[in-house]
Design a protein around this motif. Structure first.
Motif, PDB file in Angstrom:
ATOM      1  N   GLY A 121      -6.927 -13.444   0.772  1.00  0.00           N
ATOM      2  CA  GLY A 121      -7.880 -14.445   1.229  1.00  0.00           C
ATOM      3  C   GLY A 121      -8.793 -13.997   2.356  1.00  0.00           C
ATOM      4  N   GLY A 173      -4.293  -6.110   9.525  1.00  0.00           N
ATOM      5  CA  GLY A 173      -5.314  -6.476   8.537  1.00  0.00           C
ATOM      6  C   GLY A 173      -6.345  -7.489   9.009  1.00  0.00           C
ATOM      7  N   HIS A 231       6.798   0.417  11.734  1.00  0.00           N
ATOM      8  CA  HIS A 231       5.475   0.083  11.199  1.00  0.00           C
ATOM      9  C   HIS A 231       4.576  -0.561  12.262  1.00  0.00           C
ATOM     10  CE1 HIS A 231       2.646  -1.182   8.015  1.00  0.00           C
ATOM     11  NE2 HIS A 231       2.543  -2.325   8.683  1.00  0.00           N
ATOM     12  N   GLU A 244       0.849  -1.185   0.000  1.00  0.00           N
ATOM     13  CA  GLU A 244       0.000   0.000   0.000  1.00  0.00           C
ATOM     14  C   GLU A 244       0.888   1.239   0.000  1.00  0.00           C
ATOM     15  OE1 GLU A 244      -1.444  -2.361   2.362  1.00  0.00           O
ATOM     16  OE2 GLU A 244      -3.209  -2.709   1.116  1.00  0.00           O
ATOM     17  N   PRO A 257     -10.708 -11.249   3.368  1.00  0.00           N
ATOM     18  CA  PRO A 257     -12.062 -10.733   3.217  1.00  0.00           C
ATOM     19  C   PRO A 257     -13.056 -11.771   2.667  1.00  0.00           C
ATOM     20  CG  PRO A 257     -10.461  -9.127   2.452  1.00  0.00           C
ATOM     21  CD  PRO A 257      -9.695 -10.384   2.740  1.00  0.00           C
ATOM     22  N   HIS A 260       0.777   0.359  13.902  1.00  0.00           N
ATOM     23  CA  HIS A 260      -0.445  -0.439  14.131  1.00  0.00           C
ATOM     24  C   HIS A 260      -0.976  -0.238  15.556  1.00  0.00           C
ATOM     25  CE1 HIS A 260      -1.179  -2.548  10.414  1.00  0.00           C
ATOM     26  NE2 HIS A 260       0.066  -2.983  10.329  1.00  0.00           N
ATOM     27  N   TYR A 294      -4.660 -17.243   5.982  1.00  0.00           N
ATOM     28  CA  TYR A 294      -5.880 -16.920   5.225  1.00  0.00           C
ATOM     29  C   TYR A 294      -5.585 -16.887   3.730  1.00  0.00           C
ATOM     30  CZ  TYR A 294      -9.403 -15.795   8.739  1.00  0.00           C
ATOM     31  OH  TYR A 294     -10.355 -15.883   9.709  1.00  0.00           O
ATOM     32  N   ASP A 340     -13.737 -14.572   5.258  1.00  0.00           N
ATOM     33  CA  ASP A 340     -14.546 -13.960   6.321  1.00  0.00           C
ATOM     34  C   ASP A 340     -16.034 -14.029   5.942  1.00  0.00           C
ATOM     35  OD1 ASP A 340     -15.502 -12.393   8.380  1.00  0.00           O
ATOM     36  OD2 ASP A 340     -14.307 -10.614   7.914  1.00  0.00           O
TER      37      ASP A 340
HETATM   38  O1  KG4 Z   1      -2.119  -5.164   7.701  1.00  0.00           O
HETATM   39  P1  KG4 Z   1      -2.281  -5.587   6.273  1.00  0.00           P
HETATM   40  O2  KG4 Z   1      -3.046  -4.671   5.353  1.00  0.00           O
HETATM   41  O3  KG4 Z   1      -0.887  -5.788   5.594  1.00  0.00           O
HETATM   42  C1  KG4 Z   1       0.167  -6.446   6.213  1.00  0.00           C
HETATM   43  O4  KG4 Z   1       0.954  -5.745   6.918  1.00  0.00           O
HETATM   44  O5  KG4 Z   1       0.243  -7.687   6.042  1.00  0.00           O
HETATM   45  O6  KG4 Z   1      -2.930  -7.055   6.304  1.00  0.00           O
HETATM   46  C2  KG4 Z   1      -3.239  -7.798   5.148  1.00  0.00           C
HETATM   47  C3  KG4 Z   1      -3.702  -9.178   5.574  1.00  0.00           C
HETATM   48  C4  KG4 Z   1      -3.920 -10.148   4.420  1.00  0.00           C
HETATM   49  O7  KG4 Z   1      -3.297 -11.366   4.728  1.00  0.00           O
HETATM   50  C5  KG4 Z   1      -5.442 -10.299   4.372  1.00  0.00           C
HETATM   51  O8  KG4 Z   1      -5.854 -11.574   3.893  1.00  0.00           O
HETATM   52  C6  KG4 Z   1      -5.818 -10.112   5.825  1.00  0.00           C
HETATM   53  O9  KG4 Z   1      -4.939  -9.100   6.295  1.00  0.00           O
HETATM   54  N1  KG4 Z   1      -7.215  -9.690   5.992  1.00  0.00           N
HETATM   55  C7  KG4 Z   1      -8.155 -10.412   6.641  1.00  0.00           C
HETATM   56  C8  KG4 Z   1      -9.368  -9.685   6.525  1.00  0.00           C
HETATM   57  N2  KG4 Z   1      -9.125  -8.544   5.807  1.00  0.00           N
HETATM   58  C9  KG4 Z   1      -7.793  -8.557   5.499  1.00  0.00           C
HETATM   59  N3  KG4 Z   1      -8.075 -11.571   7.282  1.00  0.00           N
HETATM   60  C10 KG4 Z   1      -9.190 -12.071   7.840  1.00  0.00           C
HETATM   61  N4  KG4 Z   1     -10.391 -11.463   7.754  1.00  0.00           N
HETATM   62  C11 KG4 Z   1     -10.533 -10.269   7.116  1.00  0.00           C
HETATM   63  N5  KG4 Z   1     -11.718  -9.675   7.045  1.00  0.00           N
END
Ligand code: KG4
Ligand code: ZN
Length: 375
Positions: A195, A311, A113, A14, A197, A117, A182, A200
């Motif tokens: 995976g 996430g 980072h 991002e 969203p 969070h 996920y 979920d």
């Molecule tokens: O914090 P983030 O945007 O980036 C990292 O620092 O990794 O997290 C992204 C992660 C991905 O693995 C994504 O599958 C997971 O967060 N994620 C979720 C959900 N939304 C995003 N895992 C479970 N349920 C969700 N609703």
């Protein structure tokens, strides 16, 4: 006069910029996601990530400044993610941030980072005029991290609620991060990337579909607050391989994905009750593990509150389960909004503020640190 900090985040996939006043009031927050670039590879490709950050960084920062109704020259300091993350990706934000800071003669602040969070939770709480009580237990759970920290006030705290924190790592994953599990399970089930969203939503739609297999609680030797998710991912893989009926469905879904049909409404009709039951059981196992260990840490440390960020904190079942357990066991639980749970720059600007106040500045020699630890 308030202190307005421009935050820049480019540690993974991002590109983000935001302006935050006095460490807690979000004036703007812009996030350019690269998901579409990485999707066909089923994960983040570091080279492509750096290139995308280079394309996005200037317009994203401009947009954040414009949305805050400011001029760049009015920014009081610039905070940038130093690590952890992908070196090439981090370098884009760092190089741009330090060049801006040097050219404008503004203070430059390096941010971890993971500390970002933690601050995401405080940003959210501030919206309803609350501040989590310390010491807190913080679970950071994302695609790259699954870690538990104890968060305490720093000895040199400013004493006005916005302060430097002190961290102690009390647990972490031994292998995969929960978000990674996920993403891998979604990939093997033909459900696309990322995976979290989609799984979920499918898990929520699984009501009444019995679990075709049961996964027990994950055991880890040694520190009882450590996590492990690679065994669960492998258990899902073996179950799918060894049982008929999954294969044809997976192929149908992969064909749908190839046609660009990746929305929940498009994939749900291609998921039989067995698949839905499996997804639900996978999620039950992940959520139970995250919640159990975090609650047990909070109890052991007599925490004043529990913070959940990253996430995976966007997960609806994780949120609901934490809320329920928190109420039952007398702990206040704090989550960021979904937008602040995933990577963003408002959390970086917020984390930069107490450092700015304490006079902890970086200079033009600042380098990326892919493995930067918080504690
Ligand atoms: O914090 P983030 O945007 O980036 C990292 O620092 O990794 O997290 C992204 C992660 C991905 O693995 C994504 O599958 C997971 O967060 N994620 C979720 C959900 N939304 C995003 N895992 C479970 N349920 C969700 N609703
Ligand atoms: Zn993150």
């Amino acid at each position: 006069m308030s202190v307005r900090i421009l935050g820049i985040e480019s540690s993974c996939d991002e590109t983000a910029a935001a302006v935050v006043a006095d460490g807690r009031q979000i004036l703007s927050s812009v996030v350019a996601s690269q998901i579409d670039v990485h999707r066909k590879y089923g994960g983040v490709v570091p080279e492509l990530a750096s290139r995308e950050h280079l394309r996005q960084i200037v317009p994203v920062v401009r947009e954040a400044i414009a949305q805050a109704g400011m001029k760049l020259a009015e920014v009081d300091a610039i905070g940038v993610t130093q690590g952890p993350g992908l070196t090439g990706a981090l370098l884009v934000g760092i190089t741009y941030g330090k060049t801006l800071a040097a050219a404008m003669g503004k203070p430059f602040v390096a941010v971890n980072h993971l500390e970002g969070h933690v601050h995401a939770v405080f940003l959210e709480a501030h919206k309803v005029e609350r501040s989590p009580r310390l010491p807190a237990v913080c679970l950071i759970v994302s695609g790259g991290h699954t870690v538990l920290y104890e968060v305490k006030p720093h000895d040199d705290a400013a004493g006005d609620g916005i302060q430097l924190f002190r961290y102690r790592k009390i647990g972490q994953t031994r292998d995969d991060a929960a978000g990674e599990a996920y993403d891998k399970v979604a990939k093997l089930l033909g459900l696309g990337y990322p995976g979290g969203p989609i799984l979920d939503k499918l898990a929520a739609a699984a009501d009444g579909s019995p679990a075709p297999v049961k996964f027990g609680p994950t055991k880890t030797r040694g520190n009882p607050l450590d996590f492990s998710f690679s065994g669960l991912k492998t258990a899902v893989l073996y179950h799918v391989r060894e049982h008929e009926g999954y294969g044809p469905e997976i192929r149908l879904r992969e064909e749908a994905l190839a046609r660009g049909e990746r929305k929940f409404e498009q994939l749900l009709p291609l998921c039989g009750p067995k698949t839905l039951g499996l997804v639900r059981e996978f999620q039950n196992t992940v959520v139970r593990d995250l919640v159990e260990r975090t609650m047990s840490a909070a109890e052991k440390l007599q925490a004043g509150s529990i913070l959940v960020s990253g996430g995976v904190a966007a997960n609806s079942q994780l949120r609901a389960t934490f809320e329920e357990r928190g109420k039952k066991e007398g702990f206040e639980i704090y989550f960021p909004s979904r937008a602040l749970s995933t990577d963003n720059a408002a959390m970086i600007a917020a984390a930069a503020y107490p450092r700015f106040r304490a006079g902890i500045f970086a200079d033009t020699t600042l380098n990326a640190n892919a493995g930067l630890a918080l504690a």
